[in-house]
Design a protein around this motif. Structure first.
Motif, mmCIF file in Angstrom:
data_model
loop_
_atom_site.group_PDB
_atom_site.id
_atom_site.type_symbol
_atom_site.label_atom_id
_atom_site.label_comp_id
_atom_site.label_asym_id
_atom_site.label_seq_id
_atom_site.Cartn_x
_atom_site.Cartn_y
_atom_site.Cartn_z
ATOM 1 N N ALA A 376 -30.459 -31.869 49.060
ATOM 2 C CA ALA A 376 -31.458 -32.320 50.023
ATOM 3 C C ALA A 376 -31.987 -31.174 50.868
ATOM 4 O O ALA A 376 -33.159 -31.158 51.258
ATOM 5 C CB ALA A 376 -30.860 -33.399 50.927
ATOM 6 N N LEU A 377 -31.121 -30.197 51.168
ATOM 7 C CA LEU A 377 -31.535 -29.080 52.004
ATOM 8 C C LEU A 377 -32.241 -27.979 51.226
ATOM 9 O O LEU A 377 -32.958 -27.169 51.826
ATOM 10 C CB LEU A 377 -30.313 -28.477 52.708
ATOM 11 N N ALA A 378 -32.020 -27.916 49.915
ATOM 12 C CA ALA A 378 -32.547 -26.800 49.123
ATOM 13 C C ALA A 378 -34.062 -26.644 49.250
ATOM 14 O O ALA A 378 -34.546 -25.515 49.430
ATOM 15 C CB ALA A 378 -32.136 -26.957 47.666
ATOM 16 N N PRO A 379 -34.867 -27.727 49.152
ATOM 17 C CA PRO A 379 -36.316 -27.519 49.300
ATOM 18 C C PRO A 379 -36.691 -26.926 50.651
ATOM 19 O O PRO A 379 -37.554 -26.048 50.737
ATOM 20 C CB PRO A 379 -36.891 -28.935 49.126
ATOM 21 N N LEU A 380 -36.034 -27.393 51.723
ATOM 22 C CA LEU A 380 -36.324 -26.865 53.050
ATOM 23 C C LEU A 380 -35.902 -25.398 53.146
ATOM 24 O O LEU A 380 -36.640 -24.559 53.681
ATOM 25 C CB LEU A 380 -35.602 -27.695 54.101
ATOM 26 N N VAL A 381 -34.726 -25.071 52.633
ATOM 27 C CA VAL A 381 -34.241 -23.684 52.681
ATOM 28 C C VAL A 381 -35.169 -22.762 51.912
ATOM 29 O O VAL A 381 -35.502 -21.656 52.360
ATOM 30 C CB VAL A 381 -32.801 -23.612 52.128
ATOM 31 N N VAL A 382 -35.628 -23.210 50.740
ATOM 32 C CA VAL A 382 -36.510 -22.373 49.922
ATOM 33 C C VAL A 382 -37.843 -22.147 50.628
ATOM 34 O O VAL A 382 -38.384 -21.027 50.641
ATOM 35 C CB VAL A 382 -36.720 -23.025 48.540
ATOM 36 N N LEU A 383 -38.397 -23.208 51.235
ATOM 37 C CA LEU A 383 -39.678 -23.070 51.901
ATOM 38 C C LEU A 383 -39.597 -22.173 53.136
ATOM 39 O O LEU A 383 -40.542 -21.457 53.468
ATOM 40 C CB LEU A 383 -40.209 -24.451 52.294
ATOM 41 N N ILE A 384 -38.456 -22.201 53.821
ATOM 42 C CA ILE A 384 -38.307 -21.395 55.033
ATOM 43 C C ILE A 384 -37.891 -19.961 54.713
ATOM 44 O O ILE A 384 -38.482 -18.993 55.210
ATOM 45 C CB ILE A 384 -37.292 -22.041 55.987
ATOM 46 N N PHE A 385 -36.875 -19.815 53.857
ATOM 47 C CA PHE A 385 -36.288 -18.492 53.609
ATOM 48 C C PHE A 385 -36.708 -17.877 52.279
ATOM 49 O O PHE A 385 -36.410 -16.708 52.032
ATOM 50 C CB PHE A 385 -34.755 -18.586 53.653
ATOM 51 N N GLY A 386 -37.344 -18.645 51.417
ATOM 52 C CA GLY A 386 -37.765 -18.105 50.134
ATOM 53 C C GLY A 386 -36.702 -18.270 49.063
ATOM 54 O O GLY A 386 -35.592 -18.748 49.314
ATOM 55 N N ARG A 387 -37.031 -17.844 47.852
ATOM 56 C CA ARG A 387 -36.134 -17.978 46.704
ATOM 57 C C ARG A 387 -35.328 -16.713 46.426
ATOM 58 O O ARG A 387 -34.637 -16.640 45.413
ATOM 59 C CB ARG A 387 -36.921 -18.351 45.444
ATOM 60 N N ASP A 388 -35.438 -15.712 47.290
ATOM 61 C CA ASP A 388 -34.704 -14.482 47.051
ATOM 62 C C ASP A 388 -33.443 -14.467 47.914
ATOM 63 O O ASP A 388 -32.804 -15.494 48.125
ATOM 64 C CB ASP A 388 -35.598 -13.266 47.327
ATOM 65 N N TRP A 389 -33.099 -13.300 48.448
ATOM 66 C CA TRP A 389 -31.858 -13.167 49.198
ATOM 67 C C TRP A 389 -31.829 -14.037 50.450
ATOM 68 O O TRP A 389 -30.759 -14.497 50.853
ATOM 69 C CB TRP A 389 -31.674 -11.689 49.585
ATOM 70 N N GLY A 390 -32.984 -14.257 51.083
ATOM 71 C CA GLY A 390 -32.998 -15.053 52.300
ATOM 72 C C GLY A 390 -32.472 -16.457 52.084
ATOM 73 O O GLY A 390 -31.588 -16.937 52.801
ATOM 74 N N GLY A 391 -32.998 -17.144 51.066
ATOM 75 C CA GLY A 391 -32.520 -18.490 50.767
ATOM 76 C C GLY A 391 -31.076 -18.505 50.301
ATOM 77 O O GLY A 391 -30.309 -19.399 50.661
ATOM 78 N N THR A 392 -30.708 -17.499 49.502
ATOM 79 C CA THR A 392 -29.330 -17.433 49.010
ATOM 80 C C THR A 392 -28.344 -17.259 50.158
ATOM 81 O O THR A 392 -27.310 -17.939 50.219
ATOM 82 C CB THR A 392 -29.181 -16.273 48.015
ATOM 83 N N THR A 469 -32.732 -20.364 43.198
ATOM 84 C CA THR A 469 -33.247 -19.034 42.867
ATOM 85 C C THR A 469 -33.495 -18.821 41.375
ATOM 86 O O THR A 469 -34.353 -18.025 41.002
ATOM 87 C CB THR A 469 -32.287 -17.952 43.377
ATOM 88 N N GLY A 470 -32.711 -19.482 40.515
ATOM 89 C CA GLY A 470 -32.914 -19.323 39.076
ATOM 90 C C GLY A 470 -32.429 -18.008 38.521
ATOM 91 O O GLY A 470 -32.918 -17.551 37.474
ATOM 92 N N VAL A 471 -31.453 -17.367 39.183
ATOM 93 C CA VAL A 471 -30.883 -16.116 38.682
ATOM 94 C C VAL A 471 -29.373 -16.183 38.836
ATOM 95 O O VAL A 471 -28.829 -17.096 39.457
ATOM 96 C CB VAL A 471 -31.436 -14.889 39.456
ATOM 97 N N GLY A 472 -28.674 -15.201 38.263
ATOM 98 C CA GLY A 472 -27.250 -15.032 38.488
ATOM 99 C C GLY A 472 -26.365 -16.047 37.800
ATOM 100 O O GLY A 472 -26.761 -16.748 36.859
ATOM 101 N N PHE A 473 -25.123 -16.120 38.291
ATOM 102 C CA PHE A 473 -24.110 -16.963 37.678
ATOM 103 C C PHE A 473 -24.472 -18.444 37.754
ATOM 104 O O PHE A 473 -24.216 -19.196 36.819
ATOM 105 C CB PHE A 473 -22.767 -16.716 38.375
ATOM 106 N N GLY A 474 -25.024 -18.858 38.898
ATOM 107 C CA GLY A 474 -25.378 -20.267 39.028
ATOM 108 C C GLY A 474 -26.431 -20.687 38.037
ATOM 109 O O GLY A 474 -26.350 -21.766 37.439
ATOM 110 N N ASN A 475 -27.438 -19.849 37.839
ATOM 111 C CA ASN A 475 -28.470 -20.159 36.864
ATOM 112 C C ASN A 475 -27.923 -20.134 35.443
ATOM 113 O O ASN A 475 -28.288 -20.980 34.615
ATOM 114 C CB ASN A 475 -29.618 -19.163 36.997
ATOM 115 N N LEU A 476 -27.035 -19.175 35.151
ATOM 116 C CA LEU A 476 -26.418 -19.130 33.826
ATOM 117 C C LEU A 476 -25.613 -20.392 33.562
ATOM 118 O O LEU A 476 -25.642 -20.949 32.450
ATOM 119 C CB LEU A 476 -25.520 -17.897 33.722
#
Length: 523
Positions: A376-392, A469-476
């Motif tokens: 539920a929080l992921a869309p808000l986090v992505v919109l505020i901090f982005g999909r790079d290191w900020g959101g992560t 983010t679509g990268v790293g271990f989680g994406n794999l």
């Protein structure tokens, strides 16, 4: 200890101020174009959906409660055994860290196939609460005044008497703090299991089914309902803590410097090999048991099967390259997120120690960060901090913050009042009390918070990569689940556990050096 009226009024005024600010921001759609709805909109949507909640609420509550009870009973029993027989703790060290570090999102597809019905959700809820409660049990029962232990020995008492009259009573406040921390963790574990279990009832199932409808108010209503469950459990255990423990705090300071222990390299290596072997043996036993129940070998990989996948097969170099590249993307933000989460928890714990009203106001916010489903929080986090290191980093800090915060606060609150009076009598201010008394006294709790945060930081980055983010271990892991590549799922899980174990070992090594320097070895 009762909270003064001024603290209670400050708490309620602070909460009302936060709600008013949230309402203003939500109505103005100032954050992420309306991804953060106003509380009034969330409440109206919740009322419109009220008929959907009873079944889903009960579905999550019963599995979280079952996992909470089972996990805590096992954790307390193991913690007491580890305190009384230090060899058991060394033998099970690898198992303990493995259970805590194991990425729950990787276990879901395996457990759903291997276990029937709601059992996977109960198992994941129990795994989520085991390690924090076990650590709290061991920490509380070892940080005792050694003179009390000697007194029991003088009167003829042995291990059982020391456990009953000294360790259990001294460790009760810390144990109850661990039980409070475990309450939101059980809810979160059950919710994560619901995301992939395919069940028909549960807040996680309801949340997944609502994602495609483009209704942020409904998503926040579901998430805040989960938060209310966690808050109710947290408050209930807190009330029990005040009823049982009251104001009972250690009356004196553990004395004596750490005595240098003779180095037994052969014995240390034997314990290390045994600790490494135990998780592997339990892994083999689990696979053998599930295969005996008819689960396919394609789904369940034993250590030899994983060795074949990563080392002995012709495609092994490609598999290792994929894992290595994903690990290089995940490990740096995990280290940074661990430091930020610990730092934020420490600063807020110190602030709330000085200003209790602010702490009471911010506690519900911290509960939201722990128990609000990250889907539920992921869309808000992505919109505020982005999909790079900020959101992560934002997601990682939210995962690591709450257990560390509660543990540090508990350590600061257990500082004996006699030491506070001593500082005041000598003209010292609160800063002097913090620097010369509170921090050295609560150092074991700071180290325990670091041990809790180290594996969770890596898991937090994996969750961020899985959701956003679509990268790293989680994406794999996400891609492997979509392709039903169980060999790679097991590979990601095992490598993630190994990395978390290494982070935990580094934290323990630093902890031992600090405790020896400040003469705070456990009794």
């Amino acid at each position: 200890m009762s909270v003064p009226r001024s603290h209670g009024s400050a708490r309620w005024w602070g909460l009302l101020a936060l709600l008013a600010l949230w309402e203003l921001v939500g109505r103005g759609q100032w954050v992420a174009g309306g991804a953060l709805p106003a509380p009034s909109a969330v409440l109206l949507q919740w009322w419109a959906d009220r008929g959907d909640y009873p079944a889903h609420l009960w579905g999550t509550l019963r599995t979280a409660l079952a996992g909470y009870v089972i996990g805590n009973v096992v954790a307390i029993a193991c913690g007491m055994a580890f305190v009384r027989w230090r060899g058991a703790e060394r033998l099970m060290a690898g198992v303990n860290v493995t259970l805590f570090a194991m990425p729950t999102i990787a276990l879901v597809p395996i457990l759903v196939i291997a276990l029937p019905g709601e059992t996977p959700r109960v198992v994941l809820a129990a795994l989520s609460v085991y390690y924090p409660t076990m650590v709290a049990t061991v920490l509380g029962m070892t940080q005792v005044d050694p003179r009390l232990v000697d007194l029991v020995h003088v009167y003829g008492g042995r291990g059982a008497a020391v456990m009953r009259f000294v360790r259990w009573r001294s460790g009760l406040p810390t144990l109850l703090s661990g039980l409070r921390t475990a309450a939101p963790a059980a809810v979160l574990g059950s919710l994560l299991a619901e995301f992939g279990s395919g069940g028909s009832a549960g807040l996680g199932t309801y949340l997944i089914g609502s994602l495609g409808r483009g209704n942020p108010a409904r998503l926040w209503g579901i998430g805040l309902t989960a938060t209310l469950i966690s808050a109710a459990a947290y408050a209930t255990v807190g009330l029990l803590a005040r009823r049982v423990a009251g104001d009972s705090l250690p009356a004196s300071v553990p004395l004596g410097r750490v005595q240098a222990q003779p180095r037994r390299r052969l014995q240390d290596w034997a314990w290390l090999l045994a600790a490494v072997a135990m998780p592997v043996l339990l892994w083999w036993a689990f696979v053998w048991l599930m295969r005996a129940r008819g689960v396919s070998e394609v789904v369940l990989r034993d250590p030899l099967g994983l060795w074949q996948h990563l080392v002995a097969s012709e495609q092994a170099p490609q598999h290792l390259q994929v894992l290595g590249m994903a690990l290089l993307e995940t490990l740096p933000p995990a280290l940074v997120g661990m430091v930020l989460g610990l730092g934020f928890a420490f600063v807020l714990a110190v602030v709330t120690t000085f200003w209790r009203g602010l702490g009471d106001t911010l506690l519900p916010v911290s509960l939201v960060t722990q128990s609000m489903p990250l889907v539920a929080l992921a869309p808000l986090v992505v919109l505020i901090f982005g999909r790079d290191w900020g959101g992560t980093l934002a997601i990682t800090v939210s995962v690591t913050f709450f257990p560390a915060f509660v543990t540090i606060v508990q350590g600061l609150q257990l500082v004996p009042r006699t030491l506070d009076d001593l500082v005041r009598a000598n003209g010292g201010r609160r800063r002097a009390w913090l620097q010369y008394v509170a921090l050295p006294w609560s150092l074991p709790y700071l180290c325990a918070a670091a041990r809790l945060a180290a594996p969770r930081a890596f898991l937090g980055v994996m969750i961020a990569e899985w959701l956003a983010t679509g990268v790293g271990f989680g994406n794999l892991l996400n891609e492997s689940r979509g392709q039903m590549d169980y060999a790679m799922i097991w590979s990601v899980t095992v490598v993630a556990v190994l990395v978390a174990v290494v982070l935990h070992a580094m934290t323990v090594a630093a902890e031992r050096r600090l405790l020896r320097r400040f003469a705070l070895a456990p009794a």
